[in-house]
Design an enzyme around this catalytic site. Structure first.
Site, PDB file in Angstrom:
ATOM      1  N   ARG A 186       0.855  -1.185   0.000  1.00  0.00           N
ATOM      2  CA  ARG A 186       0.000   0.000   0.000  1.00  0.00           C
ATOM      3  C   ARG A 186       0.892   1.236   0.000  1.00  0.00           C
ATOM      4  NH1 ARG A 186      -1.883  -3.614   3.943  1.00  0.00           N
ATOM      5  NH2 ARG A 186      -3.971  -4.471   3.535  1.00  0.00           N
ATOM      6  N   LYS A 235      -1.770  -2.567   7.947  1.00  0.00           N
ATOM      7  CA  LYS A 235      -2.883  -2.111   8.769  1.00  0.00           C
ATOM      8  C   LYS A 235      -2.801  -2.742  10.149  1.00  0.00           C
ATOM      9  CE  LYS A 235      -6.246  -1.187   5.109  1.00  0.00           C
ATOM     10  NZ  LYS A 235      -7.589  -1.519   4.557  1.00  0.00           N
ATOM     11  N   HIS A 271      -2.436   2.482  -5.960  1.00  0.00           N
ATOM     12  CA  HIS A 271      -3.134   1.241  -5.614  1.00  0.00           C
ATOM     13  C   HIS A 271      -3.286   0.309  -6.815  1.00  0.00           C
ATOM     14  CE1 HIS A 271      -5.442  -1.022  -2.640  1.00  0.00           C
ATOM     15  NE2 HIS A 271      -6.226  -1.390  -3.638  1.00  0.00           N
ATOM     16  N   ARG A 311      -0.726  -2.324  -6.869  1.00  0.00           N
ATOM     17  CA  ARG A 311      -1.052  -3.401  -5.922  1.00  0.00           C
ATOM     18  C   ARG A 311      -2.013  -4.405  -6.585  1.00  0.00           C
ATOM     19  NH1 ARG A 311      -1.250  -4.545  -0.456  1.00  0.00           N
ATOM     20  NH2 ARG A 311      -3.246  -5.112   0.458  1.00  0.00           N
ATOM     21  N   HIS A 320      -3.688  -9.151   3.237  1.00  0.00           N
ATOM     22  CA  HIS A 320      -5.140  -9.171   3.420  1.00  0.00           C
ATOM     23  C   HIS A 320      -5.506 -10.026   4.625  1.00  0.00           C
ATOM     24  CE1 HIS A 320      -5.788  -8.284  -1.147  1.00  0.00           C
ATOM     25  NE2 HIS A 320      -5.679  -7.180  -0.444  1.00  0.00           N
ATOM     26  N   TYR A 340      -8.950 -10.251  -7.000  1.00  0.00           N
ATOM     27  CA  TYR A 340      -7.898 -10.212  -8.008  1.00  0.00           C
ATOM     28  C   TYR A 340      -7.927 -11.453  -8.896  1.00  0.00           C
ATOM     29  CZ  TYR A 340      -6.068  -6.589  -4.911  1.00  0.00           C
ATOM     30  OH  TYR A 340      -5.927  -5.470  -4.140  1.00  0.00           O
TER      31      TYR A 340
END
Length: 322
Positions: free
Chosen positions: A181, A203, A270, A273, A296, A305
């Site tokens: 990210r 995150k 992004h 990514r 994730h 994806y």
């Protein structure tokens, strides 16, 4: 006639002298209106919000996430000024409708705000601020499912060729190779790089290892060799007298301008990514490994994806339907 109007009329007719006003008021029982309940309700709400935010900080939410939570709750209670124990599902639906029609926010943003409200009221029930969660029967907001396209390999090569500096080229290669990210990229330090590996904090401050392919390693080596500063940040701003850590906005602007020079629309960090995840899956990388590479939490996010592109279907059709 309202009692207030009656008092006012009698005072006016009496001539409004102090003595006459006292005589009129002597016929009524008058007491100062209490605002204690209103104040108590507001104080209770503010206390709940503060403790909720503290809980999220302890859970490891980033400052950016905390600011978003606070912004959503501030907007909500400014619009729906009720004690938290009196709120209903319909009031929350009304707020979301207002955000959609008046403020023109997207369904994605609506659903994100609903997630925050659900999290807050669920916490309030758990901490016994309220007995019933008003969001429990509110369903997630349906969104249009559009396939967001990654860069094609040709587009990726065009972007590489239009990089304006060694730094920009290194950023492009690292974004594609690692799938990080943009916030993760900006927080990386020189010491986080170890040959073909890099440590990033995603995150919730979760640490993971990502990998640099040959192009990324070479571009990064050339860029770092060109620097003569001692700034620990992996990527620094090219503006100003003293190098400073490159921020998210700087990366976004650079990528957008590079895309314009390359003649590619919707060029943003992004998308690299998304491209990394899609190409990895198309070339046979297991879904679980792509999930770990991209950081994730939920593998359902990674499956976005895995949707086949039209070009892939066409190629497969030529191969198998003969």
């Amino acid at each position: 006639m309202d009692c207030t109007d009656e008092i006012v009329n009698r005072i006016v007719l009496s001539g409004c002298t102090v003595e006459n006003i006292r005589i009129v008021l002597n016929d009524y029982d008058i007491s100062k209106k209490s605002t204690d309940l209103v104040t108590a309700d507001k104080d209770s709400r503010q206390k709940a919000i503060k403790l909720f935010i503290v809980t999220k900080k302890v859970e490891g939410c980033t400052d950016q996430t905390i600011q978003y939570y606070m912004g959503v709750l501030k907007r909500f209670f400014a619009e729906i000024n009720y004690p938290i124990e009196e709120l209903s599902a319909n009031q929350i639906r009304y707020y979301l409708a207002i955000r959609s029609t008046r403020d023109k926010i997207s369904k994605v943003s609506q659903d994100n705000e609903l997630r925050v409200l659900k999290s807050f009221f669920k916490w309030c029930v758990g901490e016994e601020f309220i007995e019933k969660n008003p969001t429990i029967n509110i369903k997630a907001i349906k969104q249009e499912k559009r396939i967001k396209k990654p860069f094609t390999e040709t587009e990726l090569e065009m972007i590489r060729r239009h990089a304006a500096s060694l730094r920009d080229k290194a950023i492009i290669e690292v974004l594609y190779s690692t799938g990080v990210r943009v916030n993760e990229l900006c927080s990386m330090n020189r010491q986080d790089i170890n040959q073909d590996e890099a440590v990033v904090f995603g995150k919730g401050e979760k640490e993971r290892v990502v990998y640099l392919n040959a192009k990324a390693r070479l571009a990064l080596h050339e860029y770092l060799q060109s620097r003569n500063d001692k700034e620990e940040a992996l990527f620094v701003s090219l503006r100003g007298e003293r190098p400073q850590r490159l921020q998210k906005g700087g990366v976004e602007t650079m990528i957008r301008e590079t895309g314009k020079r390359a003649g590619i629309s919707a060029c943003h960090p992004h998308r690299f990514r998304r491209t990394a995840g899609t190409i990895a899956l198309n070339r046979g990388m297991p879904l679980e490994q792509v999930q770990k590479m991209l950081g994730h939490e939920d593998i359902k996010t990674t499956t976005m994806y895995a949707r086949s592109e039209i070009e892939n279907i066409k190629a497969s059709h030529k191969k198998y339907v003969v």
